[in-house]
Design a protein around this motif. Structure first.
Motif, PDB file in Angstrom:
ATOM      1  N   LEU A 111      67.899 -14.685  95.742  1.00  0.00           N
ATOM      2  CA  LEU A 111      68.177 -16.646  96.092  1.00  0.00           C
ATOM      3  C   LEU A 111      68.532 -17.556  94.815  1.00  0.00           C
ATOM      4  CD1 LEU A 111      66.084 -19.352  96.337  1.00  0.00           C
ATOM      5  CD2 LEU A 111      64.584 -18.772  94.501  1.00  0.00           C
ATOM      6  N   PHE A 112      69.737 -18.080  95.732  1.00  0.00           N
ATOM      7  CA  PHE A 112      70.870 -19.110  94.862  1.00  0.00           C
ATOM      8  C   PHE A 112      69.351 -20.484  94.359  1.00  0.00           C
ATOM      9  CE2 PHE A 112      74.746 -17.735  97.501  1.00  0.00           C
ATOM     10  CZ  PHE A 112      74.343 -16.277  97.138  1.00  0.00           C
ATOM     11  N   VAL A 113      70.274 -20.139  93.445  1.00  0.00           N
ATOM     12  CA  VAL A 113      69.770 -22.205  92.917  1.00  0.00           C
ATOM     13  C   VAL A 113      70.804 -22.314  91.606  1.00  0.00           C
ATOM     14  CG1 VAL A 113      67.993 -23.278  90.951  1.00  0.00           C
ATOM     15  CG2 VAL A 113      67.201 -21.101  92.450  1.00  0.00           C
ATOM     16  N   SER A 114      71.495 -23.667  91.924  1.00  0.00           N
ATOM     17  CA  SER A 114      71.676 -24.129  91.269  1.00  0.00           C
ATOM     18  C   SER A 114      71.546 -24.636  90.144  1.00  0.00           C
ATOM     19  CB  SER A 114      73.332 -24.756  92.235  1.00  0.00           C
ATOM     20  OG  SER A 114      74.113 -23.654  92.888  1.00  0.00           O
ATOM     21  N   ILE A 115      72.530 -25.037  88.753  1.00  0.00           N
ATOM     22  CA  ILE A 115      72.026 -26.464  88.437  1.00  0.00           C
ATOM     23  C   ILE A 115      72.575 -27.038  87.385  1.00  0.00           C
ATOM     24  CG2 ILE A 115      72.312 -23.859  86.260  1.00  0.00           C
ATOM     25  CD1 ILE A 115      70.063 -24.557  84.493  1.00  0.00           C
ATOM     26  N   ASN A 116      72.507 -27.882  87.201  1.00  0.00           N
ATOM     27  CA  ASN A 116      73.573 -28.895  86.492  1.00  0.00           C
ATOM     28  C   ASN A 116      72.861 -29.392  85.025  1.00  0.00           C
ATOM     29  OD1 ASN A 116      75.393 -30.210  86.143  1.00  0.00           O
ATOM     30  ND2 ASN A 116      74.467 -32.098  87.347  1.00  0.00           N
TER      31      ASN A 116
END
Length: 535
Positions: free
Chosen positions: A261-266
């Motif tokens: 599972l990829f999860v981008s965060i900003n």
């Protein structure tokens, strides 16, 4: 276009004549060379040689990527009327090899439901959606976020919509019953990534919802049921969660498979600003559960990032594209929300990373992703420089622009029997600008230093600190692949176990690559440099 201007040297000539005369010398054949000053256009200096950029205007996240009938399709967040973020469209480009791209007309425009945020596209082979004219072509179904601005500051209504294409992704028709997932409660509710679950014969959607991922199921891509949630209190939470991607990967050298599972965060990346983390576990058709060994390691130290550099965000994988070995193909946005809207290009802003193959390995330390440039890049190799057993002492030149164009270069190197020292690579030009990167074997960490790389003052966050990445491999040898374009470096250490991507903006091109080691000599076992050829 590059222009050359001749400086006026009359005063210099007179002064030189005066000095010669005072020395009582007469040299009638002496000449004074003209001073040549080169002014580079933005295109010459900063338009990448082999990373995709739009011809004009603003671009950010890749989305809707699929492979069909010989073409890789890349859609992307696009604001055609400005070089900063604004009302989002889906831009479009195609490629036969993920390296050379041809930009296409805008694929999806905003409508009464809002602008077109990130999402995904699938090849609906069985026409499960009923949206295809099968006699003409298998339908391509895009699932995206409709984002409508409401009254108030940073106030949006975000819902999920569908559009379909019967001409292989060139044009799309909006589904008449949009939105397919409505929402009045969650502010950040976006970036649907849809994949086909072979084990259970259904579509699975991963959707970012503030600080968690929500999973949905569907049989027809139009009617969706909520299954479960994942992520609250898990992993990095320095900012909003975005751009998820759930897929299955085989473990290299085994018969085992795991879900990723990829999860981008900003913000919240390991070196500041935006970045993409990942999780390893199992998916039973309803719930994603982290692998116990992975969970333990994550809780001890969160170093599970797709890329430790500051300029790889929102990366997702291509639909309908899996290598024979089971590896998945991905691409990311090569910038960072800390400064993306301020970088010193005007005609366009942002580029994509090189396409990469993602695989899953397991060793005594547990599961870890590795990623490397796609093999198709090797087809562009041209002139080659190769050398072995180079003694590195102080600052040792490896190669310069007279031999290889360092603005379109692939480099492989190997150093065996690492010493307790720092191995520093340096890209430099005649202006004294330099990009430093390498490995500190005392601290066991990789680094990139762009403080003196050229233009940096456009943002106080661009070069305010050195980027660091702890080494996870315990190998006594260090190997690496370096990709250099005009304004970017992509580093793949230890067969892609640690990856770092960063951009830079020199005032003139870098012309020399050198290596140095603090306080002691060492042997660079081998280095192979390929100039890459592009039209």
């Amino acid at each position: 276009m590059k222009t050359v201007r001749k400086a006026n040297l009359v005063l210099m000539f007179l002064a030189l004549t005066f000095i010669i005369g005072c020395k009582g010398k007469s040299e009638t054949n002496q000449k004074v060379d003209e001073l040549i000053i080169v002014n580079y256009s933005e295109e010459d200096l900063y338009r990448p040689n082999f990373h995709f950029t739009p011809k004009k205007a603003w671009m950010n996240d890749p989305n809707g990527m699929f492979y069909y009938n010989g073409y890789y399709h890349l859609y992307f967040q696009y604001h055609p009327d400005s070089n900063v973020w604004g009302p989002m469209h889906w831009g479009h480009a195609i490629s036969t090899d993920m390296i050379s791209w041809t930009e296409q007309p805008i694929a999806i425009y905003p409508d009464e439901l809002g602008t077109i945020f990130s999402g995904s596209a699938v090849v609906d082979i069985s026409n499960s959606s009923g949206l295809g004219e099968v006699s003409k072509a298998i339908p391509i179904v895009a699932i995206y976020t409709s984002s409508k601005k409401l009254e108030g500051n940073d106030n949006w209504k975000q819902t999920q919509s569908v559009a379909f294409s019967n001409d292989e992704g060139k044009t799309f028709t909006k589904y008449e019953n949009n939105p397919v997932i409505d929402n009045d409660k969650i502010k950040d509710f976006r970036d649907p990534k849809v994949t086909w679950d072979d084990d259970r014969n259904k579509w699975i959607m991963s959707l970012a919802a503030g600080d968690k991922i929500m999973f949905y199921e569907s049989k027809n891509l139009k009617d969706w049921n909520l299954l479960s949630e994942f992520g609250q209190g898990i992993g990095g939470h320095g900012g909003v969660w975005e751009c998820p991607d759930l897929f299955k990967l085989p473990v290299i050298g085994t018969n085992e498979s795991k879900w990723v599972l990829f999860v981008s965060i900003n913000p919240g990346g390991p070196n500041g600003g935006s970045a993409t983390q990942y999780f390893i576990g199992d998916f039973d058709g309803t719930t994603f559960t982290m692998d116990k060994q992975f969970e333990t390691a994550l809780n001890e130290k969160h170093d599970y990032w797709i890329d430790f550099g500051r300029d790889n965000y929102a990366g997702v994988t291509w639909s309908n594209a899996t290598r024979k070995n089971g590896g998945k193909l991905m691409l990311g946005w090569m910038s960072n929300w800390d400064y993306a809207q301020k970088v010193p290009t005007e005609n366009w802003r942002s580029a994509m990373t090189i396409a990469r193959e993602v695989q899953l390995q397991k060793n005594e330390n547990g599961y870890r992703l590795i990623s490397n440039p796609v093999k198709e890049l090797a087809n562009y190799r041209g002139r080659k420089y190769k050398k072995e057993n180079i003694v590195i002492k102080d600052d040792t030149k490896i190669i310069d622009a007279e031999s290889i164009d360092l603005a379109k270069t692939e480099i492989q190197f190997n150093i065996s029997n690492l010493e307790e020292t720092t191995y520093t690579f340096k890209l430099s030009n005649h202006n004294g600008e330099e990009l430093l990167f390498g490995y500190d074997n005392i601290k066991k960490e990789f680094f990139i230093n762009r403080k003196k790389s050229g233009k940096t003052s456009f943002s106080e966050k661009f070069a305010n600190k050195i980027t660091l990445a702890g080494r996870t491999s315990t190998n006594d040898n260090l190997s690496g692949t370096i990709l250099l374009d005009k304004t970017s470096i992509e580093l793949f250490y230890d067969n892609g176990e640690t990856v770092m991507t960063e951009i830079f903006f020199p005032n003139t091109p870098y012309t020399k690559l050198s290596i140095e080691s603090k306080n002691q000599e060492f042997i660079l076992d081998n280095i192979e440099v390929h100039e890459l050829n592009f039209n």
